[in-house]
Write a protein that holds these residues in place. Structure first.
Motif, PDB file in Angstrom:
ATOM      1  N   LYS A 168     -17.259   3.471  24.335  1.00  0.00           N
ATOM      2  CA  LYS A 168     -17.199   4.105  22.764  1.00  0.00           C
ATOM      3  C   LYS A 168     -15.653   4.598  22.526  1.00  0.00           C
ATOM      4  O   LYS A 168     -15.361   3.894  21.342  1.00  0.00           O
ATOM      5  N   ASP A 169     -14.769   5.040  23.216  1.00  0.00           N
ATOM      6  CA  ASP A 169     -13.480   5.118  22.960  1.00  0.00           C
ATOM      7  C   ASP A 169     -12.834   3.837  22.727  1.00  0.00           C
ATOM      8  O   ASP A 169     -11.761   3.843  21.713  1.00  0.00           O
ATOM      9  N   VAL A 170     -13.004   2.757  23.492  1.00  0.00           N
ATOM     10  CA  VAL A 170     -12.468   1.666  23.374  1.00  0.00           C
ATOM     11  C   VAL A 170     -12.779   1.053  21.773  1.00  0.00           C
ATOM     12  O   VAL A 170     -11.916   0.567  21.258  1.00  0.00           O
ATOM     13  N   TYR A 229     -16.892   3.866   9.524  1.00  0.00           N
ATOM     14  CA  TYR A 229     -15.238   3.686   9.270  1.00  0.00           C
ATOM     15  C   TYR A 229     -15.118   2.991   7.925  1.00  0.00           C
ATOM     16  O   TYR A 229     -16.039   2.252   7.554  1.00  0.00           O
ATOM     17  N   THR A 230     -14.067   3.213   7.311  1.00  0.00           N
ATOM     18  CA  THR A 230     -13.556   2.578   6.202  1.00  0.00           C
ATOM     19  C   THR A 230     -12.240   2.025   6.212  1.00  0.00           C
ATOM     20  O   THR A 230     -11.435   2.682   7.110  1.00  0.00           O
ATOM     21  N   ASN A 231     -12.061   0.871   5.780  1.00  0.00           N
ATOM     22  CA  ASN A 231     -10.784   0.361   5.346  1.00  0.00           C
ATOM     23  C   ASN A 231     -10.413  -0.133   3.986  1.00  0.00           C
ATOM     24  O   ASN A 231     -11.033  -1.065   3.644  1.00  0.00           O
ATOM     25  N   ARG A 232      -9.883   0.995   3.231  1.00  0.00           N
ATOM     26  CA  ARG A 232      -9.852   0.593   1.778  1.00  0.00           C
ATOM     27  C   ARG A 232      -9.118  -0.730   1.539  1.00  0.00           C
ATOM     28  O   ARG A 232      -9.200  -1.210   0.624  1.00  0.00           O
ATOM     29  N   LEU A 281     -11.216  -0.224  16.242  1.00  0.00           N
ATOM     30  CA  LEU A 281     -11.126  -0.127  14.728  1.00  0.00           C
ATOM     31  C   LEU A 281     -10.249   0.615  14.254  1.00  0.00           C
ATOM     32  O   LEU A 281      -9.545   0.213  13.113  1.00  0.00           O
ATOM     33  N   THR A 282      -9.663   1.967  14.837  1.00  0.00           N
ATOM     34  CA  THR A 282      -8.528   2.612  14.301  1.00  0.00           C
ATOM     35  C   THR A 282      -7.211   1.705  14.424  1.00  0.00           C
ATOM     36  O   THR A 282      -6.331   1.739  13.267  1.00  0.00           O
ATOM     37  N   ASP A 283      -7.098   0.913  15.542  1.00  0.00           N
ATOM     38  CA  ASP A 283      -5.964  -0.204  15.469  1.00  0.00           C
ATOM     39  C   ASP A 283      -5.878  -1.344  14.251  1.00  0.00           C
ATOM     40  O   ASP A 283      -4.906  -1.771  13.904  1.00  0.00           O
ATOM     41  N   LEU A 284      -7.247  -1.449  13.857  1.00  0.00           N
ATOM     42  CA  LEU A 284      -7.216  -2.478  12.654  1.00  0.00           C
ATOM     43  C   LEU A 284      -7.181  -1.734  11.446  1.00  0.00           C
ATOM     44  O   LEU A 284      -7.402  -2.167  10.172  1.00  0.00           O
ATOM     45  N   GLY A 285      -6.863  -0.425  11.324  1.00  0.00           N
ATOM     46  CA  GLY A 285      -6.401   0.461  10.049  1.00  0.00           C
ATOM     47  C   GLY A 285      -7.760   0.992   9.566  1.00  0.00           C
ATOM     48  O   GLY A 285      -7.922   1.304   8.420  1.00  0.00           O
ATOM     49  N   PHE A 286      -8.824   1.223  10.374  1.00  0.00           N
ATOM     50  CA  PHE A 286     -10.035   1.757   9.704  1.00  0.00           C
ATOM     51  C   PHE A 286      -9.854   3.264  10.187  1.00  0.00           C
ATOM     52  O   PHE A 286      -9.245   3.731  11.227  1.00  0.00           O
TER      53      PHE A 286
END
Length: 148
Positions: free
Chosen positions: A2-4, A26-29, A9-14
């Motif tokens: 789950k952490d991976v 998650y969102t990525n505006r 996602l966060t590395d991709l800007g989410f």
């Protein structure tokens, strides 16, 4: 694991904007994309609808065009949840401009077959003018879902 996935996602800007014990949203505006990551092998319908109601609120207050539904952790196909999602939720989201749907399924042949079987009667319930507005693609990875 789950952490991976969260790191990916966060590395991709989410940005994570909602979570419960069954799902994360998650969102990525900048990409006009909202994503729902199922984190359990089964989601009770009450939590499924609750999660998608949270997604709806975000869609209504943002300019999202793409929805990525990551179901790779699911091991149980729940027809009533999928019927509600497909017929009611997707139809409402069209009005807000969310028409691109990318789906990630578990790497389980029986699950993929269950989706195929269940999709056929659902498609018969949705008017052609609604289906014509939707862009639905099944993808093998998050990167592919973002690119397509």
């Amino acid at each position: 694991m789950k952490d991976v996935m969260e790191k990916q996602l966060t590395d991709l800007g989410f940005e994570k904007i909602y979570s419960n014990e069954y799902a994360e949203v998650y969102t990525n505006r900048s990409r006009k994309t909202i994503s729902c990551k199922i984190t359990a092998d089964y989601v009770p319908i009450r939590f499924f609808i609750e999660t998608f109601n949270q997604i709806s609120k975000q869609v209504l207050h943002g300019s999202f065009e793409k929805f990525i539904f990551d179901k790779r952790e699911l091991r149980t196909f729940h027809q009533p949840s999928m019927e509600w999602y497909f017929i009611e939720w997707k139809t409402k989201m069209i009005e807000s401009g969310l028409v691109k749907h990318r789906k990630l399924l578990p790497d389980l042949p029986w699950f993929v077959k269950a989706v195929e079987i269940a999709k056929k009667p659902l498609l018969e319930k949705i008017p052609n003018e609604v289906m014509d507005q939707l862009d639905i693609i099944y993808c093998d990875s998050l990167e592919e879902a973002l690119d397509r």
